[in-house]
Motif scaffolding. Structure first.
Motif, PDB file in Angstrom:
ATOM      1  N   VAL A 111       0.897  -1.204   0.077  1.00  0.00           N
ATOM      2  CA  VAL A 111      -0.128   0.023  -0.211  1.00  0.00           C
ATOM      3  C   VAL A 111       0.848   1.110  -0.218  1.00  0.00           C
ATOM      4  O   VAL A 111       1.761   1.409   0.885  1.00  0.00           O
ATOM      5  N   VAL A 112       0.743   2.056  -1.054  1.00  0.00           N
ATOM      6  CA  VAL A 112       1.678   3.225  -1.266  1.00  0.00           C
ATOM      7  C   VAL A 112       0.739   4.344  -0.891  1.00  0.00           C
ATOM      8  O   VAL A 112       0.224   4.752  -2.093  1.00  0.00           O
ATOM      9  N   PRO A 113       0.982   5.016   0.065  1.00  0.00           N
ATOM     10  CA  PRO A 113       0.242   6.617  -0.010  1.00  0.00           C
ATOM     11  C   PRO A 113       1.092   7.439  -0.718  1.00  0.00           C
ATOM     12  O   PRO A 113       2.278   7.636  -0.778  1.00  0.00           O
ATOM     13  N   VAL A 114       0.214   8.204  -1.444  1.00  0.00           N
ATOM     14  CA  VAL A 114       0.777   9.494  -2.318  1.00  0.00           C
ATOM     15  C   VAL A 114       0.084  10.775  -1.829  1.00  0.00           C
ATOM     16  O   VAL A 114      -1.054  10.653  -2.226  1.00  0.00           O
ATOM     17  N   GLN A 115       0.691  11.824  -1.778  1.00  0.00           N
ATOM     18  CA  GLN A 115       0.258  12.994  -1.644  1.00  0.00           C
ATOM     19  C   GLN A 115      -0.096  13.608  -3.166  1.00  0.00           C
ATOM     20  O   GLN A 115       0.967  13.428  -3.905  1.00  0.00           O
ATOM     21  N   PRO A 116      -1.253  14.272  -3.411  1.00  0.00           N
ATOM     22  CA  PRO A 116      -1.252  14.772  -4.929  1.00  0.00           C
ATOM     23  C   PRO A 116      -0.629  15.790  -5.385  1.00  0.00           C
ATOM     24  O   PRO A 116      -1.191  17.061  -5.460  1.00  0.00           O
ATOM     25  N   SER A 117       0.622  15.824  -5.215  1.00  0.00           N
ATOM     26  CA  SER A 117       1.588  16.804  -5.516  1.00  0.00           C
ATOM     27  C   SER A 117       2.820  16.347  -6.665  1.00  0.00           C
ATOM     28  O   SER A 117       2.933  15.151  -6.316  1.00  0.00           O
ATOM     29  N   PRO A 118       3.219  16.919  -7.529  1.00  0.00           N
ATOM     30  CA  PRO A 118       4.127  16.502  -8.458  1.00  0.00           C
ATOM     31  C   PRO A 118       5.395  15.756  -7.762  1.00  0.00           C
ATOM     32  O   PRO A 118       6.037  14.659  -8.103  1.00  0.00           O
ATOM     33  N   MET A 119       6.061  16.626  -6.686  1.00  0.00           N
ATOM     34  CA  MET A 119       7.228  15.920  -5.789  1.00  0.00           C
ATOM     35  C   MET A 119       6.972  14.713  -5.456  1.00  0.00           C
ATOM     36  O   MET A 119       7.740  13.732  -5.458  1.00  0.00           O
ATOM     37  N   ASP A 120       5.649  14.582  -4.571  1.00  0.00           N
ATOM     38  CA  ASP A 120       5.416  13.311  -4.134  1.00  0.00           C
ATOM     39  C   ASP A 120       5.068  12.035  -5.092  1.00  0.00           C
ATOM     40  O   ASP A 120       5.432  10.992  -4.901  1.00  0.00           O
ATOM     41  N   VAL A 121       4.465  12.385  -6.377  1.00  0.00           N
ATOM     42  CA  VAL A 121       4.234  11.621  -7.141  1.00  0.00           C
ATOM     43  C   VAL A 121       5.704  10.911  -7.950  1.00  0.00           C
ATOM     44  O   VAL A 121       5.832   9.929  -8.019  1.00  0.00           O
ATOM     45  N   ARG A 150      -9.127  19.683  -9.223  1.00  0.00           N
ATOM     46  CA  ARG A 150      -8.243  19.937 -10.430  1.00  0.00           C
ATOM     47  C   ARG A 150      -6.966  19.330 -10.345  1.00  0.00           C
ATOM     48  O   ARG A 150      -6.390  18.665 -11.208  1.00  0.00           O
ATOM     49  N   LEU A 151      -6.151  19.747  -8.916  1.00  0.00           N
ATOM     50  CA  LEU A 151      -4.781  19.208  -8.733  1.00  0.00           C
ATOM     51  C   LEU A 151      -4.836  17.652  -8.787  1.00  0.00           C
ATOM     52  O   LEU A 151      -4.092  16.868  -9.341  1.00  0.00           O
ATOM     53  N   THR A 152      -5.842  17.267  -8.156  1.00  0.00           N
ATOM     54  CA  THR A 152      -5.834  15.766  -7.644  1.00  0.00           C
ATOM     55  C   THR A 152      -5.998  15.148  -9.402  1.00  0.00           C
ATOM     56  O   THR A 152      -5.352  13.968  -9.537  1.00  0.00           O
ATOM     57  N   ASP A 153      -6.775  15.606 -10.199  1.00  0.00           N
ATOM     58  CA  ASP A 153      -6.998  14.758 -11.339  1.00  0.00           C
ATOM     59  C   ASP A 153      -5.665  14.849 -12.326  1.00  0.00           C
ATOM     60  O   ASP A 153      -5.496  14.292 -12.965  1.00  0.00           O
ATOM     61  N   ASP A 154      -4.880  16.162 -12.245  1.00  0.00           N
ATOM     62  CA  ASP A 154      -3.675  16.120 -12.804  1.00  0.00           C
ATOM     63  C   ASP A 154      -2.981  15.204 -12.536  1.00  0.00           C
ATOM     64  O   ASP A 154      -2.113  14.373 -13.194  1.00  0.00           O
ATOM     65  N   MET A 155      -2.826  14.942 -10.911  1.00  0.00           N
ATOM     66  CA  MET A 155      -1.948  13.980 -10.587  1.00  0.00           C
ATOM     67  C   MET A 155      -2.149  12.706 -10.936  1.00  0.00           C
ATOM     68  O   MET A 155      -1.579  11.682 -11.342  1.00  0.00           O
ATOM     69  N   LEU A 156      -3.679  12.322 -11.071  1.00  0.00           N
ATOM     70  CA  LEU A 156      -3.780  10.888 -11.473  1.00  0.00           C
ATOM     71  C   LEU A 156      -3.526  10.596 -12.814  1.00  0.00           C
ATOM     72  O   LEU A 156      -3.314   9.495 -13.045  1.00  0.00           O
ATOM     73  N   ALA A 157      -3.620  11.614 -13.574  1.00  0.00           N
ATOM     74  CA  ALA A 157      -3.082  11.360 -14.960  1.00  0.00           C
ATOM     75  C   ALA A 157      -1.767  10.961 -15.275  1.00  0.00           C
ATOM     76  O   ALA A 157      -1.335  10.063 -15.947  1.00  0.00           O
ATOM     77  N   GLU A 158      -0.997  11.732 -14.272  1.00  0.00           N
ATOM     78  CA  GLU A 158       0.533  11.235 -14.217  1.00  0.00           C
ATOM     79  C   GLU A 158       0.911   9.947 -13.556  1.00  0.00           C
ATOM     80  O   GLU A 158       1.533   9.041 -13.906  1.00  0.00           O
ATOM     81  N   ILE A 159      -0.077   9.421 -12.465  1.00  0.00           N
ATOM     82  CA  ILE A 159       0.039   8.486 -11.678  1.00  0.00           C
ATOM     83  C   ILE A 159      -0.400   7.140 -12.650  1.00  0.00           C
ATOM     84  O   ILE A 159       0.153   5.921 -12.475  1.00  0.00           O
ATOM     85  N   ARG A 170     -10.250   7.736  -1.260  1.00  0.00           N
ATOM     86  CA  ARG A 170      -9.047   8.764  -0.912  1.00  0.00           C
ATOM     87  C   ARG A 170      -9.222   9.217   0.476  1.00  0.00           C
ATOM     88  O   ARG A 170     -10.523   9.061   1.073  1.00  0.00           O
ATOM     89  N   ILE A 171      -8.151   9.554   0.824  1.00  0.00           N
ATOM     90  CA  ILE A 171      -8.310  10.184   2.289  1.00  0.00           C
ATOM     91  C   ILE A 171      -8.023  11.542   2.322  1.00  0.00           C
ATOM     92  O   ILE A 171      -7.040  12.012   1.657  1.00  0.00           O
ATOM     93  N   GLY A 172      -8.650  12.315   2.883  1.00  0.00           N
ATOM     94  CA  GLY A 172      -8.655  13.785   2.813  1.00  0.00           C
ATOM     95  C   GLY A 172      -7.613  14.296   3.648  1.00  0.00           C
ATOM     96  O   GLY A 172      -7.111  13.763   4.453  1.00  0.00           O
ATOM     97  N   ASN A 173      -7.383  15.473   3.350  1.00  0.00           N
ATOM     98  CA  ASN A 173      -6.331  16.230   4.263  1.00  0.00           C
ATOM     99  C   ASN A 173      -7.034  16.964   5.527  1.00  0.00           C
ATOM    100  O   ASN A 173      -7.451  18.028   5.482  1.00  0.00           O
ATOM    101  N   ARG A 174      -7.215  16.306   6.411  1.00  0.00           N
ATOM    102  CA  ARG A 174      -7.968  16.461   7.772  1.00  0.00           C
ATOM    103  C   ARG A 174      -7.254  16.417   9.008  1.00  0.00           C
ATOM    104  O   ARG A 174      -6.338  15.569   9.447  1.00  0.00           O
ATOM    105  N   VAL A 175      -7.185  17.670   9.862  1.00  0.00           N
ATOM    106  CA  VAL A 175      -6.571  17.657  11.162  1.00  0.00           C
ATOM    107  C   VAL A 175      -6.808  16.474  12.064  1.00  0.00           C
ATOM    108  O   VAL A 175      -6.070  16.243  13.000  1.00  0.00           O
ATOM    109  N   VAL A 176      -8.083  16.234  12.151  1.00  0.00           N
ATOM    110  CA  VAL A 176      -8.733  15.028  12.982  1.00  0.00           C
ATOM    111  C   VAL A 176      -7.759  13.685  13.074  1.00  0.00           C
ATOM    112  O   VAL A 176      -7.442  13.267  14.076  1.00  0.00           O
ATOM    113  N   PHE A 177      -6.975  13.344  11.866  1.00  0.00           N
ATOM    114  CA  PHE A 177      -6.013  12.305  11.798  1.00  0.00           C
ATOM    115  C   PHE A 177      -5.064  12.540  12.876  1.00  0.00           C
ATOM    116  O   PHE A 177      -4.844  11.594  13.679  1.00  0.00           O
ATOM    117  N   ALA A 178      -4.470  13.641  12.740  1.00  0.00           N
ATOM    118  CA  ALA A 178      -3.122  13.850  13.565  1.00  0.00           C
ATOM    119  C   ALA A 178      -3.970  13.993  15.298  1.00  0.00           C
ATOM    120  O   ALA A 178      -3.358  13.425  15.973  1.00  0.00           O
TER     121      ALA A 178
END
Length: 213
Positions: A111-121, A150-159, A170-178
């Protein structure tokens, strides 16, 4: 009993690997599975979370075990625990050394978690290459997804060029996790009807389906 083994792996730090491992373990436990977690990350964040969980509740939770181990024993320990549990989760270190390779080799699914940013991808490729070298099934999970589709869709195309499974959940960017981990808990225990708990639950179910459980 022979467990399904999930190795959560990502070479790039900060992808939310340990957070995801802890929350999946609790979600599966809540669903009635016995779960063992093997923490081989030198930071030992998951181990500290488990100890805090034990101190605060007096009981880490029925069916949940976290053990910390390093070195060549990783695969043997995972296979031993697989004889006693329904699910084994391995939280691997953020680098491609002996322990990481052993953890990947032991897995039914990486299982590979990836944040939707170019660097992470881009940084994900070595992890995927390792899993492919070991001929292990892979599932990319989009993690810490911001509310910018839109950012997520761009990264999906690259993935998609990686030619591996990308989970629907998908897992959202939520403070409650931490916040939950800081209390030795998980989002399903803090906000059982919240969106974060629903996202983790959907991912936990989907990953089990991917390994045929």
């Amino acid at each position: 009993m022979t467990a399904k083994i999930f190795t959560v792996a990502q070479q790039k730090g900060g992808a939310g690997k340990t957070t995801l491992a802890a929350h999946l373990a609790v979600a599966w436990t809540a669903a009635g599975k016995s779960v063992a977690v093997v923490d081989i990350d030198p930071q030992m964040s998951l181990t500290y979370w488990y100890r805090l969980r034990e101190r605060r509740s007096g009981n880490a939770g029925a069916g949940l075990l976290v053990t910390q181990i390093r070195g060549w024993r990783v695969r043997n320990e995972a296979e031993r625990l697989a004889q006693q549990h329904d699910i084994v989760v391995i939280d691997s270190p953020p680098h491609m050394e002996t322990e990481a390779r052993a953890a990947v080799r032991a897995a039914n699914l990486v299982v590979v978690p990836v944040q939707p940013s170019p660097m992470d991808v881009w940084a994900t490729r070595p992890t995927l290459d390792l899993a492919k070298e070991e001929r292990r099934a892979i599932a990319i999970v989009l993690n810490r997804v911001p509310p910018r589709a839109r950012l997520t869709d761009d990264m999906l195309a690259e993935i998609e060029d990686f030619d591996v499974t990308v989970t629907q959940a998908r897992i959202g960017n939520r403070v409650v996790f931490a916040s939950a981990l800081a209390q030795g808990r998980a989002v399903g225990e803090m906000q059982p009807k919240g969106r974060a708990a629903a996202e983790i639950g959907a991912l936990a179910d989907e990953l089990l389906e991917l390994v045929g459980t």
